[in-house]
Enzyme design. Structure first.
Site, PDB file in Angstrom:
ATOM      1  N   GLU A 278       8.064 -31.020  45.579  1.00 39.89           N
ATOM      2  CA  GLU A 278       7.565 -29.664  45.362  1.00 39.89           C
ATOM      3  C   GLU A 278       7.648 -28.835  46.644  1.00 39.89           C
ATOM      4  O   GLU A 278       7.981 -27.650  46.610  1.00 39.89           O
ATOM      5  CB  GLU A 278       6.115 -29.742  44.857  1.00 39.89           C
ATOM      6  CG  GLU A 278       5.635 -28.463  44.195  1.00 39.89           C
ATOM      7  CD  GLU A 278       4.385 -28.703  43.363  1.00 39.89           C
ATOM      8  OE1 GLU A 278       4.423 -29.554  42.439  1.00 39.89           O
ATOM      9  OE2 GLU A 278       3.365 -28.061  43.636  1.00 39.89           O
ATOM     10  N   GLU A 281      11.090 -27.830  46.968  1.00 37.22           N
ATOM     11  CA  GLU A 281      11.393 -26.811  45.968  1.00 37.22           C
ATOM     12  C   GLU A 281      10.909 -25.451  46.472  1.00 37.22           C
ATOM     13  O   GLU A 281      11.611 -24.446  46.358  1.00 37.22           O
ATOM     14  CB  GLU A 281      10.714 -27.168  44.632  1.00 37.22           C
ATOM     15  CG  GLU A 281      11.117 -26.219  43.505  1.00 37.22           C
ATOM     16  CD  GLU A 281      10.376 -26.486  42.204  1.00 37.22           C
ATOM     17  OE1 GLU A 281       9.654 -27.498  42.098  1.00 37.22           O
ATOM     18  OE2 GLU A 281      10.515 -25.652  41.279  1.00 37.22           O
ATOM     19  N   CYS A 298       1.117 -29.911  38.393  1.00 32.50           N
ATOM     20  CA  CYS A 298       0.531 -31.251  38.198  1.00 32.50           C
ATOM     21  C   CYS A 298      -0.426 -31.318  37.031  1.00 32.50           C
ATOM     22  O   CYS A 298      -0.676 -32.386  36.486  1.00 32.50           O
ATOM     23  CB  CYS A 298      -0.263 -31.696  39.420  1.00 32.50           C
ATOM     24  SG  CYS A 298       0.512 -31.299  40.945  1.00 32.50           S
ATOM     25  N   SER A 318       6.706 -24.749  39.245  1.00 32.09           N
ATOM     26  CA  SER A 318       7.520 -25.820  39.813  1.00 32.09           C
ATOM     27  C   SER A 318       8.049 -26.712  38.701  1.00 32.09           C
ATOM     28  O   SER A 318       7.344 -26.996  37.726  1.00 32.09           O
ATOM     29  CB  SER A 318       6.651 -26.640  40.775  1.00 32.09           C
ATOM     30  OG  SER A 318       7.274 -27.884  41.030  1.00 32.09           O
ATOM     31  N   LYS A 357      -3.836 -35.439  29.941  1.00 32.66           N
ATOM     32  CA  LYS A 357      -2.804 -36.383  30.388  1.00 32.66           C
ATOM     33  C   LYS A 357      -2.306 -37.247  29.234  1.00 32.66           C
ATOM     34  O   LYS A 357      -1.176 -37.707  29.228  1.00 32.66           O
ATOM     35  CB  LYS A 357      -3.354 -37.278  31.500  1.00 32.66           C
ATOM     36  CG  LYS A 357      -3.473 -36.596  32.853  1.00 32.66           C
ATOM     37  CD  LYS A 357      -2.134 -36.449  33.556  1.00 32.66           C
ATOM     38  CE  LYS A 357      -2.268 -35.606  34.821  1.00 32.66           C
ATOM     39  NZ  LYS A 357      -0.955 -35.148  35.295  1.00 32.66           N
ATOM     40  N   GLU A 360       0.259 -35.208  27.681  1.00 31.35           N
ATOM     41  CA  GLU A 360       1.426 -35.128  28.571  1.00 31.35           C
ATOM     42  C   GLU A 360       2.292 -36.386  28.435  1.00 31.35           C
ATOM     43  O   GLU A 360       3.522 -36.305  28.377  1.00 31.35           O
ATOM     44  CB  GLU A 360       0.959 -34.966  30.022  1.00 31.35           C
ATOM     45  CG  GLU A 360       2.098 -34.741  30.995  1.00 31.35           C
ATOM     46  CD  GLU A 360       1.635 -34.745  32.443  1.00 31.35           C
ATOM     47  OE1 GLU A 360       1.898 -33.772  33.157  1.00 31.35           O
ATOM     48  OE2 GLU A 360       0.987 -35.740  32.868  1.00 31.35           O
ATOM     49  N   GLU A 365      10.005 -34.947  26.487  1.00 31.84           N
ATOM     50  CA  GLU A 365      10.835 -34.857  27.709  1.00 31.84           C
ATOM     51  C   GLU A 365      10.397 -35.872  28.769  1.00 31.84           C
ATOM     52  O   GLU A 365      11.089 -36.068  29.756  1.00 31.84           O
ATOM     53  CB  GLU A 365      10.848 -33.424  28.267  1.00 31.84           C
ATOM     54  CG  GLU A 365       9.518 -32.790  28.580  1.00 31.84           C
ATOM     55  CD  GLU A 365       8.901 -32.019  27.413  1.00 31.84           C
ATOM     56  OE1 GLU A 365       9.156 -32.385  26.241  1.00 31.84           O
ATOM     57  OE2 GLU A 365       8.136 -31.073  27.674  1.00 31.84           O
ATOM     58  N   CYS A 503      -9.375 -31.960  39.508  1.00 30.85           N
ATOM     59  CA  CYS A 503      -9.428 -33.199  38.722  1.00 30.85           C
ATOM     60  C   CYS A 503     -10.774 -33.920  38.817  1.00 30.85           C
ATOM     61  O   CYS A 503     -11.171 -34.603  37.887  1.00 30.85           O
ATOM     62  CB  CYS A 503      -8.320 -34.141  39.149  1.00 30.85           C
ATOM     63  SG  CYS A 503      -6.696 -33.389  38.996  1.00 30.85           S
TER      64      CYS A 503
END
Lengths: 572, 423
Positions: A278, A281, A298, A318, A357, A360, A365, A503
């Protein structure tokens, strides 16, 4: 300041505080149910009633501000009788199958009923059994246990700005849920899980996947590995009865080994990797005129929010996968080939402070072989706590052990991922050194720390000033997205986390996380950072080795294949 | 006659759809007069009249007016509560359908005194005719310059709009009404803050009943002091009564405070039909107390009602003859409130079902003494701990029945096949 009397005790108090707060400050306990310290005044459950001299009705302590000379009783027969009656009424419309409830022994209603001495079923049940909402991989709603306290509605509306949950109908038919009784999967729910965290009973919780994990562990053909997120080491102790903010990294590793995982790894490793990808990036976007500000990626609830509500901002985000997914991708590629394992036999479990999560991990993908998920199961802090209890492990007396290699060596920067501002701080430790070509004297970026919902900082880099912002909660994410949409965002880089405090305040953390608790966990995160020898991601020797051996260079071909992703416009 | 038409004096004598007929009868003449006075002078007149709110709670009208006057806010709202949903009440509808301009004039006077430029009249959704008439009246009044900007050439603007609910009873409760006006579901708010401090869209708001507003022009006409001489010392002026139930003449009557209920029932109501005997009277609507025949010599007065831990209500008198069963009646009322409860607070949301189950035992001759105790306790707790007026007043009928007709409960228990099951 005013004078009042509570239970014959003279008290001098601030008239701008509620009777409930004043009583608490004076060690007088008034039971509550719908009240939640971070969520304004509800006054709906009517449990906290008190008697005020000269008033015919009873007043709720949570919503009443005292007047000078008030004489208050919190435990008169009238109060006790009324309070008990109210809880009995709640029980008459509640699926009180306590022994089979996820909240058994951790339920606020159960505790209250017990404290009030409710030992008979005075009221006939009027419960009308409704179907559970099992539509999402993240969150389960059990309307039969809902007591309509409104905490979930409030947190979804006022903290997250989403209003996915609301009240429907009226009278006894009133229920809580998404509009028009839709399923959670059919509305724009981000699965942040804050509703589950504040629920006093077992009406909203994560989808339990512990059985899937046990099954994999007991399957001799499976090589079961676990990765554990930065925020878990400062909250698992709390889940298992230790003090809030206790750091239990070593015991946690031991417990995971005792549970039977073949290898115990640290998500912090891929957090370091995220910083490399990142950070590069960001540098590339700055140098090549890419879309700015760049926003972190994230947080899976934030990504859901982005895809549902602000797809026009997608190019700002990102392309890095989250540390959980980078780990999964590496486990089923690099790790598999290094250890001569068939990726099909590797079962990757993650322990996250998060309910989103889970979703996710199911994204199509997020699959290296385009078939199986890279992360097979994502558990919450609470689910891990449950597994540890199921195993009969005495957590408080566990010896410490170390993470396994190669995904065990981590830095202080990675630990920061558990805190709001942490990804920003970790990234800055790397990006600033690259840009200035100088070693940082002070690694602490104080302005991006703390519980303020919208933080900004200006850095001076070779005479150029760089503006960054850190937001947490989706209400604040909305502000950032609006700015970007309107072209008024002055920032270069933005960190977004969906949950309050980042988190550490995640939806999968121990039930009833208040700001106070989240604050203690934040402190612990910074302690973990300070205690580590290496505090910058790009100085993690295992990361350096991973690039040498396998990935070659950040943003390289393999990185793109394994560590980066893309987002979809899901608004329609 | 015991009636004294003040606010109803034009009703039936003008065409509510033609402003000219109202103007000929004097409509808006008091607004003209008021605009030459200072705001404080107007509030002073209202204060001198000692008028109390006609919606049920009986709060002194000038205090609310003064609170709003004193609020220094960029926006203030005036709201007329015309969500007349209380069973047994139909007097606001009568006023709206017969003299809409009196209400508009009263609102404009209040708006001037309080310093508000925007108002809403929130009319019960089922009152389609009232809605239509009020809308037309507002259009006509605006065209004549009694509403809008620079009213009657003065530096005073007042924009008035009609809004309506979807038929929820609780929207008559002021906080639920505000929520509904804001486009949300009709569920009450936690108080304080009260509407005069933080009301509609978070701004200071004055909410009054239709009848209260209708009285303002009358007060300005007679002078506060003269108005105060009508009625009783604690309850001045007249009251619109909605007379219904087992009675010859049902309808709306305007009487000065202080008239005994018996006189109203006998002289205006023409007594009980079909040779039946009067058994009881429910006052104020189904949220009010049920009193026995021997108490109807009581006069119409705010203070008298407070004896029943209850408000006057909006002035309904529901006459019940000896063919009616007390328990069926209570069950019917309980069903109504169970249906209309918003569901927000526990005692009201969950309490009605349990009350209903207990009443069923009385209806079906299965009641025990513990059921009476349970019923009494449930009713008291709901009354004392509910969040809004709905839950607080819903059990009034039961509480009053347990007080005045206690023997009826014991008689039923004695006649019951009580199956006491011990745990």
């Amino acid at each position: 300041m005013i004078r009042l009397t509570i239970n014959n005790q003279p008290i001098i108090a601030d008239e701008n505080k509620t009777i409930l707060t004043i009583a608490k400050e004076n060690n007088i306990h008034i039971p509550t149910l719908c009240h939640y310290s971070d969520l304004g005044i509800h006054s709906e459950c009517r449990v906290c009633v008190v008697e005020i001299d000269g008033q015919k009705g009873l007043s709720t302590a949570c919503s009443t501000f005292p007047k000078d000379g008030m004489v208050i009783k919190t435990n008169s027969p009238r109060v006790i009788n009324s309070r008990k009656n109210t809880v009995e009424l709640l029980l008459s419309n509640h699926d009180a199958s306590c022994t089979t409830c996820v909240r058994n022994m951790h339920c606020e209603l159960q505790t209250l009923a017990n404290k009030l001495g409710i030992e008979e079923k005075r009221f006939e049940s009027v419960l009308d059994i409704k179907e559970l909402d099992l539509s999402t991989p993240s969150i389960v709603r059990n309307p039969n246990r809902c007591i309509k306290c409104g905490r979930c509605v409030e947190v979804c509306r006022s903290v997250q700005g989403m209003s996915v949950l609301d009240f429907h109908g009226r009278g006894q038919d009133m229920s809580v849920g998404p509009a028009y009784h839709h399923l959670l999967a059919d509305v724009f729910c981000t699965y942040c899980g804050q509703c589950a965290n504040v629920c006093p009973v077992g009406a909203i919780m994560e989808k339990d996947n512990t059985d899937d994990v046990w099954e994999a562990i007991h399957d001799t053909n499976k090589h079961v590995i676990v990765q554990i997120a930065p925020a878990i080491r400062v909250s698992l102790g709390e889940e298992l009865g230790l003090a809030v903010g206790d750091i239990v990294t070593g015991q946690m590793v031991t417990a995971l080994k005792l549970i039977g995982f073949d290898q115990v790894f640290d998500t912090n490793f891929t957090a370091d990797l995220t910083i490399l990808e990142e950070g590069n990036e960001l540098l590339s976007r700055i140098q090549n005129g890419g879309t700015l500000p760049m926003i972190t990626s994230c947080c899976p609830a934030w990504i859901n929010f982005l895809e549902h509500r602000y797809p026009e901002v997608i190019s700002n985000v990102s392309t890095c996968k989250s540390p959980q997914q980078m780990f999964g991708a590496l486990a089923k590629s690099y790790y598999a080939s290094k250890n001569h394992l068939d990726p099909k036999n590797i079962f990757v479990v993650s322990v996250m402070p998060c309910t989103a999560k889970k979703f996710e991990a199911t994204r199509p993908e997020m699959s290296v072989n385009h078939e199986d998920p890279d992360v097979d199961i994502s558990l919450t802090t609470r689910e891990l706590g449950k597994m540890i209890r199921q195993m009969g492990i005495d957590f408080t007396h566990l010896e410490s052990s170390e993470f396994d290699g190669p995904f065990g060596e981590t830095t202080g920067a990675a630990a920061l991922f558990g805190a709001t501002g942490g990804v920003m701080e970790a990234a800055l430790r790397t990006v600033v050194e690259v840009l200035t070509k100088k070693s940082l004297d002070n690694l602490d970026f104080i302005p991006v720390r703390g519980m303020d919902g919208f933080k900004e900082a200006t850095l001076d880099l070779n005479g150029q000033s760089l503006k960054v912002a850190v937001v947490h909660t989706l209400s604040n994410a909305k502000i950032i997205c609006e700015q970007i949409k309107n072209g008024t965002s002055p920032y270069l880089f933005v960190e977004v986390m969906a949950c309050p405090g980042g988190c550490v305040g995640g939806g999968g953390q121990p039930y009833g996380s208040t700001r106070e608790q989240v604050g203690k966990r934040l402190k612990a995160i910074y302690q973990v950072d300070r205690d580590l020898a290496v505090r910058k991601s790009h100085e993690n020797p295992s990361i350096v080795k991973l690039y040498d051996e396998y990935l070659k260079t950040p943003l390289g071909h393999l990185s793109h294949e394994l560590l980066h992703t893309h987002y979809h416009d899901k608004r329609s | 006659m015991i009636t004294q038409p003040l606010i109803t004096k034009r009703c039936g004598n003008i065409d509510p759809l033609q402003i000219d007929s109202a103007l000929k009868a004097g409509a808006y003449s008091l607004l003209k007069k008021v605009l030459d006075l200072s705001r404080l002078q107007v509030i002073e007149e209202i204060k001198n009249s000692k008028i109390r709110g006609r919606g049920g709670a009986g709060f002194p009208a000038h205090i609310k007016l003064m609170s709003l006057y004193q609020e220094n806010s960029p926006q203030k709202y005036l709201v007329c509560n015309a969500d007349e949903g209380e069973p047994g009440n139909f007097k606001d509808r009568y006023l709206m359908e017969h003299d809409p301009h009196l209400i508009i004039e009263g609102m404009a006077i209040a708006a001037y005194a309080a310093g508000t430029s925007r108002g809403y009249i929130y009319i019960r959704g089922e009152y389609q005719k009232s809605i239509e008439i009020m809308k037309q009246a507002i259009t006509q009044a605006s065209a004549k310059g009694f509403l809008g900007s620079q009213i009657l050439g003065k530096d005073f603007s007042f924009h008035l709009e009609v809004r309506s609910g979807a038929g929820s009873y609780v929207c008559g409760e002021e906080f639920s009404l505000l929520e509904s006006l804001e486009g949300k579901a009709g569920r009450t708010r936690v108080k304080p803050p009260f509407p005069t401090v933080k009301g509609l869209f978070g701004y200071p708001t004055l909410i009054n009943n239709v009848e209260t507003f209708a009285n303002f022009p009358i007060i300005m006409d007679l002078s506060g002091a003269s108005y105060a001489k009508i009625g009783t010392p604690s309850s001045t002026g007249t009251k619109l009564l909605s007379l219904s139930g087992n009675i010859q003449n049902r309808g709306v009557f305007e009487v000065p405070f202080g008239i005994p209920f018996r006189k109203i029932i006998d002289e205006l109501g023409g007594g009980i039909p079909e040779g039946r005997q009067l058994k009881m009277v429910q006052l104020g609507g189904v949220c009010g107390p049920i009193i026995p025949e021997y108490l109807i010599d009581m006069i119409v007065d705010y203070e008298r009602f407070e004896v029943f831990e209850s408000k006057t209500g909006a002035g309904a008198i529901i006459v019940i003859d000896d063919s009616q069963d007390l328990f069926e009646l209570l069950a019917n009322i309980s069903d109504f409130f169970a249906h209309e409860s918003c569901g927000k607070c526990t005692p009201c949301r969950e309490g009605h079902a349990q009350i209903r189950k207990t009443l069923d035992k009385f209806i079906h001759y299965q009641a025990c003494e513990k059921d009476l105790i349970s019923l009494e306790s449930q009713a008291r707790i709901m009354h004392q701990t509910s969040l809004c007026g709905l839950g607080q007043s819903a059990p009034t009928s039961i509480i009053s029945a347990l007080y005045f007709f206690r023997n009826a409960f014991f008689d039923r228990i004695n006649a019951s096949n009580c199956q006491e099951v011990s745990a």
